[in-house]
Design a protein around this motif. Structure first.
Motif, PDB file in Angstrom:
ATOM      1  N   LEU A 274       0.834  -1.213   0.000  1.00 49.81           N
ATOM      2  CA  LEU A 274       0.000   0.000   0.000  1.00 49.81           C
ATOM      3  C   LEU A 274       0.862   1.253   0.000  1.00 49.81           C
ATOM      4  O   LEU A 274       2.017   1.224   0.428  1.00 49.81           O
ATOM      5  N   ARG A 275       0.251   2.334  -0.464  1.00 50.04           N
ATOM      6  CA  ARG A 275       0.988   3.604  -0.484  1.00 50.04           C
ATOM      7  C   ARG A 275       0.703   4.348   0.811  1.00 50.04           C
ATOM      8  O   ARG A 275      -0.442   4.734   1.067  1.00 50.04           O
ATOM      9  N   ILE A 276       1.741   4.541   1.624  1.00 48.99           N
ATOM     10  CA  ILE A 276       1.556   5.214   2.918  1.00 48.99           C
ATOM     11  C   ILE A 276       2.510   6.390   3.002  1.00 48.99           C
ATOM     12  O   ILE A 276       3.697   6.257   2.686  1.00 48.99           O
ATOM     13  N   GLU A 277       1.986   7.525   3.377  1.00 51.59           N
ATOM     14  CA  GLU A 277       2.795   8.740   3.573  1.00 51.59           C
ATOM     15  C   GLU A 277       2.962   8.910   5.080  1.00 51.59           C
ATOM     16  O   GLU A 277       2.028   9.343   5.760  1.00 51.59           O
ATOM     17  N   PRO A 278       4.118   8.474   5.657  1.00 54.69           N
ATOM     18  CA  PRO A 278       4.254   8.546   7.116  1.00 54.69           C
ATOM     19  C   PRO A 278       4.558   9.965   7.588  1.00 54.69           C
ATOM     20  O   PRO A 278       4.821  10.858   6.761  1.00 54.69           O
ATOM     21  N   ALA A 279       4.551  10.157   8.894  1.00 48.69           N
ATOM     22  CA  ALA A 279       4.899  11.450   9.515  1.00 48.69           C
ATOM     23  C   ALA A 279       4.113  12.607   8.898  1.00 48.69           C
ATOM     24  O   ALA A 279       4.637  13.699   8.708  1.00 48.69           O
ATOM     25  N   THR A 280       2.856  12.359   8.547  1.00 49.58           N
ATOM     26  CA  THR A 280       2.012  13.400   7.947  1.00 49.58           C
ATOM     27  C   THR A 280       0.713  13.474   8.736  1.00 49.58           C
ATOM     28  O   THR A 280      -0.165  12.624   8.575  1.00 49.58           O
ATOM     29  N   ARG A 281       0.637  14.456   9.603  1.00 48.82           N
ATOM     30  CA  ARG A 281      -0.576  14.613  10.415  1.00 48.82           C
ATOM     31  C   ARG A 281      -1.543  15.534   9.680  1.00 48.82           C
ATOM     32  O   ARG A 281      -1.204  16.682   9.372  1.00 48.82           O
ATOM     33  N   ILE A 282      -2.722  14.999   9.395  1.00 44.93           N
ATOM     34  CA  ILE A 282      -3.734  15.839   8.739  1.00 44.93           C
ATOM     35  C   ILE A 282      -4.293  16.780   9.810  1.00 44.93           C
ATOM     36  O   ILE A 282      -4.624  16.348  10.920  1.00 44.93           O
ATOM     37  N   GLY A 283      -4.378  18.049   9.449  1.00 44.54           N
ATOM     38  CA  GLY A 283      -4.729  19.069  10.443  1.00 44.54           C
ATOM     39  C   GLY A 283      -3.497  19.872  10.811  1.00 44.54           C
ATOM     40  O   GLY A 283      -3.594  20.939  11.412  1.00 44.54           O
ATOM     41  N   GLU A 284      -2.298  19.349  10.436  1.00 44.71           N
ATOM     42  CA  GLU A 284      -1.058  20.077  10.722  1.00 44.71           C
ATOM     43  C   GLU A 284      -0.207  20.190   9.445  1.00 44.71           C
ATOM     44  O   GLU A 284       0.043  21.284   8.961  1.00 44.71           O
ATOM     45  N   HIS A 285       0.191  19.038   8.891  1.00 43.47           N
ATOM     46  CA  HIS A 285       1.034  19.092   7.683  1.00 43.47           C
ATOM     47  C   HIS A 285       0.205  19.307   6.426  1.00 43.47           C
ATOM     48  O   HIS A 285       0.677  19.902   5.464  1.00 43.47           O
ATOM     49  N   ARG A 286      -0.995  18.759   6.417  1.00 49.67           N
ATOM     50  CA  ARG A 286      -1.947  19.006   5.322  1.00 49.67           C
ATOM     51  C   ARG A 286      -3.328  19.136   5.962  1.00 49.67           C
ATOM     52  O   ARG A 286      -3.567  18.610   7.042  1.00 49.67           O
ATOM     53  N   SER A 287      -4.242  19.823   5.265  1.00 51.72           N
ATOM     54  CA  SER A 287      -5.572  19.997   5.869  1.00 51.72           C
ATOM     55  C   SER A 287      -6.578  19.046   5.225  1.00 51.72           C
ATOM     56  O   SER A 287      -6.389  18.578   4.094  1.00 51.72           O
ATOM     57  N   LEU A 288      -7.653  18.804   5.965  1.00 49.33           N
ATOM     58  CA  LEU A 288      -8.737  17.972   5.432  1.00 49.33           C
ATOM     59  C   LEU A 288      -9.333  18.637   4.182  1.00 49.33           C
ATOM     60  O   LEU A 288      -9.646  17.963   3.197  1.00 49.33           O
ATOM     61  N   THR A 289      -9.453  19.941   4.213  1.00 48.91           N
ATOM     62  CA  THR A 289     -10.025  20.671   3.058  1.00 48.91           C
ATOM     63  C   THR A 289      -9.186  20.425   1.807  1.00 48.91           C
ATOM     64  O   THR A 289      -9.730  20.164   0.723  1.00 48.91           O
ATOM     65  N   GLU A 290      -7.867  20.474   1.968  1.00 48.14           N
ATOM     66  CA  GLU A 290      -6.968  20.199   0.829  1.00 48.14           C
ATOM     67  C   GLU A 290      -7.204  18.805   0.268  1.00 48.14           C
ATOM     68  O   GLU A 290      -7.290  18.612  -0.948  1.00 48.14           O
ATOM     69  N   LEU A 291      -7.288  17.824   1.169  1.00 48.10           N
ATOM     70  CA  LEU A 291      -7.483  16.437   0.705  1.00 48.10           C
ATOM     71  C   LEU A 291      -8.808  16.312  -0.036  1.00 48.10           C
ATOM     72  O   LEU A 291      -8.892  15.637  -1.063  1.00 48.10           O
ATOM     73  N   ARG A 292      -9.828  16.967   0.492  1.00 46.94           N
ATOM     74  CA  ARG A 292     -11.156  16.847  -0.144  1.00 46.94           C
ATOM     75  C   ARG A 292     -11.155  17.472  -1.530  1.00 46.94           C
ATOM     76  O   ARG A 292     -11.877  17.038  -2.423  1.00 46.94           O
ATOM     77  N   ALA A 293     -10.327  18.495  -1.721  1.00 47.32           N
ATOM     78  CA  ALA A 293     -10.246  19.127  -3.033  1.00 47.32           C
ATOM     79  C   ALA A 293      -9.452  18.245  -4.005  1.00 47.32           C
ATOM     80  O   ALA A 293      -9.738  18.213  -5.202  1.00 47.32           O
ATOM     81  N   GLN A 294      -8.485  17.516  -3.480  1.00 42.93           N
ATOM     82  CA  GLN A 294      -7.577  16.755  -4.360  1.00 42.93           C
ATOM     83  C   GLN A 294      -8.109  15.366  -4.730  1.00 42.93           C
ATOM     84  O   GLN A 294      -7.839  14.876  -5.816  1.00 42.93           O
ATOM     85  N   PHE A 295      -8.852  14.716  -3.801  1.00 38.86           N
ATOM     86  CA  PHE A 295      -9.243  13.316  -4.007  1.00 38.86           C
ATOM     87  C   PHE A 295     -10.751  13.184  -4.219  1.00 38.86           C
ATOM     88  O   PHE A 295     -11.528  14.004  -3.730  1.00 38.86           O
ATOM     89  N   THR A 296     -11.139  12.109  -4.902  1.00 43.58           N
ATOM     90  CA  THR A 296     -12.565  11.856  -5.150  1.00 43.58           C
ATOM     91  C   THR A 296     -13.287  11.556  -3.837  1.00 43.58           C
ATOM     92  O   THR A 296     -14.406  12.002  -3.614  1.00 43.58           O
ATOM     93  N   SER A 297     -12.641  10.767  -2.974  1.00 47.42           N
ATOM     94  CA  SER A 297     -13.231  10.442  -1.666  1.00 47.42           C
ATOM     95  C   SER A 297     -12.149  10.523  -0.601  1.00 47.42           C
ATOM     96  O   SER A 297     -10.970  10.298  -0.890  1.00 47.42           O
ATOM     97  N   VAL A 298     -12.583  10.805   0.633  1.00 46.48           N
ATOM     98  CA  VAL A 298     -11.652  10.836   1.770  1.00 46.48           C
ATOM     99  C   VAL A 298     -12.258   9.982   2.893  1.00 46.48           C
ATOM    100  O   VAL A 298     -13.461  10.037   3.144  1.00 46.48           O
TER     101      VAL A 298
END
Ligand code: FAD
Ligand code: NAD
Length: 307
Positions: free
Chosen positions: A121-145
């Motif tokens: 699987l593809r895992i991006e470690p040491a990446t806290r959502i809410g700090e390193h990236r936001s939930l809003t960003e993920l929702r804009a980039q991906f079809t589903s979260v």
């Protein structure tokens, strides 16, 4: 490599299950994980000379799909059957408590099962959502979260989410100098709920490494004690339970802030939560707070996405 369509937050068993189920249907995902590796509450803690299972101790598999996965992992050498000499301790004392339940443990440590699930699987470690990236960003980039974190951490990302608070658990490991007449005990009295000799599990390098888990209420009342104080108090409690007096050679305490449901019977109405607009929430707490529940919840989120 195909571009991932789904972002999953959390590489615990729920997040890994979701990614697996999506992959089986040709949908690629990427898992964002705040820690250095996968596993979450099933991961093992490194110690100076070895490691120890301080979180999930074992799991049972009652669902046929999950049971089949356990057999595959056993064949790959990542899981083994643990057949402890079990006891039950209550106010009346110690009783042998054998049963026929199949109890699975990662081999040679609990975290091996998570690493087995994570292997392709593809895992991006040491990446806290809410700090390193936001939930809003993920929702804009991906079809589903999919948010696959403990309930309280899901609420930190989505404040309106209706999920139950999870109870903490103080966990201690101690290396001791005396053998004991049983390998593990369900404890129904005092501050401890579970005690087990980690070394009795298959493939462990140590000989007498006991793990002590406090009850939810003791852990909550003593949440802000130092690890040193907790180590002393829970070691003392274990001294009252283990029949052969022992000396402690080494030890450590670890606080799981979000460990388990307050009540073992707690399960939500659905296996995962539809938070709207292709946002899904999964985790053990949706299905009773066990490893198997986390797996089933993650698979359920994948199935909803595929619908
Ligand atoms: P987790 O394993 O908690 O995974 C969530 C992941 O999300 C974590 O890796 C976390 O780092 C990550 N994360 C959180 N927030 C963010 C963020 N903002 N951004 C990125 N990543 C984030 N179950 C059993 O079946 N048998 C047992 O014997 C047992 N004993 C237990 C003993 C203890 C002390 C504890 C704590 C749990 C125990 N459990 C047991 C429960 C079992 O461990 C859990 O049910 C299961 O592992 C939960 O999986 P999960 O994927 O839902 O959550
Ligand atoms: P299981 O079938 O072994 O145990 C379920 C429950 O039944 C146990 O909690 C225990 O009270 C009782 N039990 C089982 N066998 C027993 C025996 N031989 N003698 C006396 N009592 C016995 O496993 P499961 O249903 O997969 O549950 C997983 C375990 O994970 C549970 O023990 C649960 O309490 C534990 N857990 C712990 C935490 C934590 O934070 N410490 C978090 C989640 C789950």
């Amino acid at each position: 490599m195909t571009t991932p369509q789904v972002a999953i937050i959390g590489a615990g068993i729920a997040g890994l299950a979701c990614a697996h189920a999506l992959r089986q249907h040709g949908i690629e995902s990427i898992i964002y994980e705040k820690s250095r590796g996968p596993g979450g509450r099933i991961s093992s803690k490194r110690t100076d000379n070895s490691s120890v299972d301080l979180g999930a101790q074992y799991f049972t598999a009652r669902d046929p799909g999950f049971a089949a996965l356990a057999l595959q992992a056993e064949q790959a050498g990542a899981l083994a059957r643990w057949e402890p000499n079990l006891a039950m301790i209550d106010d009346a004392g110690i009783q042998a408590s054998p049963d026929t339940q199949t109890r699975w443990v990662g081999a040679p440590r609990m975290g091996a099962f998570a690493h087995y699930l994570a292997r392709d699987l593809r895992i991006e470690p040491a990446t806290r959502i809410g700090e390193h990236r936001s939930l809003t960003e993920l929702r804009a980039q991906f079809t589903s979260v999919v948010i696959a974190t403990p309930a309280d951490q899901a609420r930190a990302l989505l404040p309106d989410l209706k999920v139950p608070a999870q109870a903490p658990c103080w966990a201690v490991w101690i290396d001791i100098d005396r053998d004991q007449p049983f390998d593990a005990a369900f404890v129904k009295t005092g501050p401890l709920r579970w005690i087990a000799n980690d070394a009795s599990k298959p493939g462990r390098a140590t000989r007498r490494r006991w793990v002590l888990h406090a009850t939810p209420s003791w852990s909550d009342t003593n949440l802000e004690l130092s690890a040193e104080q907790v180590l002393l108090k829970l070691t003392e409690a274990a001294g009252g339970l283990l029949p052969n007096a022992f000396r402690v050679e080494d030890g450590h305490a670890h606080r799981w802030r979000y460990a388990r449901p307050w009540d073992d019977q707690t399960a939500m109405a659905d296996a995962c939560i539809d938070a709207g607009d292709h946002l899904w929430v999964a985790g053990d707490y949706c299905m009773g707070g066990r490893v198997e529940g986390a797996w089933l919840s993650g698979v359920a989120a994948a199935q909803r996405i595929m619908r």
